[in-house]
Design an enzyme around this catalytic site. Structure first.
Site, PDB file in Angstrom:
ATOM      1  N   ARG A   5      -1.584   7.576   0.453  1.00 21.59           N
ATOM      2  CA  ARG A   5      -1.809   8.663  -0.497  1.00 21.59           C
ATOM      3  C   ARG A   5      -3.257   9.155  -0.455  1.00 21.59           C
ATOM      4  O   ARG A   5      -4.177   8.436  -0.064  1.00 21.59           O
ATOM      5  CB  ARG A   5      -1.432   8.208  -1.908  1.00 21.59           C
ATOM      6  N   HIS A  65       8.070  -2.064   2.245  1.00 27.37           N
ATOM      7  CA  HIS A  65       7.517  -0.993   1.408  1.00 27.37           C
ATOM      8  C   HIS A  65       6.231  -0.496   2.053  1.00 27.37           C
ATOM      9  O   HIS A  65       5.435  -1.288   2.543  1.00 27.37           O
ATOM     10  CB  HIS A  65       7.198  -1.548   0.015  1.00 27.37           C
ATOM     11  N   ASN A 107       3.209   2.810   1.530  1.00 26.06           N
ATOM     12  CA  ASN A 107       2.750   3.982   0.786  1.00 26.06           C
ATOM     13  C   ASN A 107       1.385   4.369   1.317  1.00 26.06           C
ATOM     14  O   ASN A 107       0.554   3.505   1.575  1.00 26.06           O
ATOM     15  CB  ASN A 107       2.664   3.619  -0.707  1.00 26.06           C
ATOM     16  N   HIS A 154       4.912 -13.163 -14.528  1.00 27.13           N
ATOM     17  CA  HIS A 154       5.781 -13.966 -15.395  1.00 27.13           C
ATOM     18  C   HIS A 154       6.645 -14.958 -14.608  1.00 27.13           C
ATOM     19  O   HIS A 154       7.299 -15.813 -15.203  1.00 27.13           O
ATOM     20  CB  HIS A 154       6.646 -13.069 -16.286  1.00 27.13           C
TER      21      HIS A 154
END
Lengths: 299, 299
Positions: B108, B104, B106, B169
């Site tokens: 910006r 992944h 990214n 979690h």
């Protein structure tokens, strides 16, 4: 209701036993495996999961937890802090056959030392393919249960389910809804605890006959790869709703609940395809048209 | 930087083109399909998705949106209201072979009429199986990029990735992390816009050589059903992180962003098994041991 806590808890436990037995009979092959667990803060539960021939992945959970609710959590939940007790039964069944719907049921009871108490619950259906006569049967059955207690229950709790089981980022309902209610007590319903408790029991007991009828109608229908693929995509939507919008799931995961019991609701397998759109006029497209709020199924 | 908005936007667009070409070459079969879209409030994007032989599902998105930010949203994001402009490039690649990692990236840029601006970005890796030499190669490569600009970048942005890509979690990191940074500007870094922009470009350009090397090492390794099943389960965790914890995904879905572009990050297929635990001593169990914060891979 004297000692409602232990009465309700025991009834919920027995309901879990009853439903598990019925579902094993219905499936004909799968057996529930129990995972008893204890909660650090107090109480625990019995998670039961099965992989069967009709039910690809099914979970029937009972839990009864107690402890101290912090001021912060109490405030977030708009209730009083201090000792609390919560018990419930939750069910999610993911069938193997895409012609069978996914079903979900939950009933729960809460009380605290501040004297607050309430019931919550509901049943809702997520068909991979909406079959109109089945959707009518499902809603009519729920309406009949509701009407035994209060003429206002079905319209109110049906609308509540439409609003609750809504995938906002898809502008779709999760399925065809059902009934949903939360925090029902004497103050906000004007009804006695006894009556509300009877209603909750009736909702609990309605699960097996409804699901058995849907299974009788659909579980042995022939299927094909197109339907299996559509099922996997609809299961993807189920994942999206549960992880992004379901208040119970979010609350559980954010407050360090028992992850495996909470995520028991997720399907065995799911799929995502970028911007998948069913062919115009296909039965997949027809199903999408039904996934909106306000459809009146209980004609 | 005069007119940084159009300069950055054009560079991001070119980067998308460059990466898509490189990935098509690498895959050898898959071709990106472009979906150009417009945003009601202003601006739009080019979503590009491919299904290849090595990359089972890959997305490379460019977007440049502008509009008016409401007081409410601005307050929630701790920034000033009014006209804003935001552009970025996002990539998620889900490989077919479980021996290849999910990657992944990214980058910006944001600015508004209040004179605020910042860069954000990062690259992180989610191996289905952690291969130690590959994890070291990955982190060393990122460290080398960071070190060209500031000795503090790698330690700070590596720790930020550990914290960000954490599945609370599950008490697991999503993968082996990488680098992550947000809202970097002159005020909070003490560095010039020019230097930060060069850093962001370097992060953008580091993607292809890193992924190509990982592909060279792993994409043609033989695999088996046990590994495929584990891959599907790890993809389930990827779904859990993105839908439950990823701030960008949550913000996008809650503010009526473009759902298909946001959820492009989800894997093609995923699986959930109740309370699955790998065998002690297995390579699956070994991978789990690496999924924690604070592992120092850039030795």
């Amino acid at each position: 209701m004297t000692d409602s806590r232990s009465l309700i808890t025991n009834w919920f436990k027995n309901l879990q036993d009853h439903i598990c037995t019925q579902l094993e009979d219905l499936d004909g092959k799968g057996k529930f495996i129990e995972d008893a667990w204890q909660r650090d803060g107090g109480g625990g539960g019995r998670s039961r999961v099965m992989q069967g021939q009709m039910i690809e992945k099914g979970g029937v959970n009972f839990s009864a937890v107690h402890g101290e609710m912090s001021e912060k959590t109490a405030k977030a939940l708009n209730m009083s802090a201090g000792a609390f007790y919560a018990t419930g039964v939750s069910i999610v069944l993911h069938p193997k056959n895409p012609n069978m719907p996914i079903i979900h049921k939950n009933i729960r009871y809460f009380e605290n030392e501040g004297g607050q108490w309430w019931f919550g619950g509901g049943i809702d259906l997520t068909p991979h393919y909406v079959v109109e006569v089945d959707a009518q049967f499902f809603h009519q059955s729920l309406k009949a249960v509701c009407d035994r207690f209060h003429a206002g229950f079905y319209p109110k709790h049906k609308a509540w389910a439409d609003d609750y089981f809504y995938i906002r980022h898809r502008k779709e309902t999760r399925g065809i809804g059902g009934i949903f209610f939360d925090r029902q007590n004497e103050q906000n319903t004007g009804l006695s605890k006894e009556l509300l408790w009877e209603y909750v029991q009736a909702v609990g007991m309605s699960f097996c006959p409804i699901y058995e009828e849907l299974a009788r109608r659909n579980s042995e229908k022939p299927t094909n790869p197109t339907e299996k693929k559509w099922q996997a995509l609809r299961r993807g939507r189920y994942v999206e709703f549960n992880l992004v919008w379901d208040a119970g799931t979010k609350f559980g995961l954010e407050t360090d609940g028992r992850t495996e019991s909470i995520l028991m609701s997720l399907p065995p397998k799911a799929q995502w395809i970028y911007d998948f759109r069913p062919k115009i006029g296909s039965k997949e497209a027809k199903t999408l048209e039904f996934l909106k709020k306000g459809v009146n199924w209980a004609l």
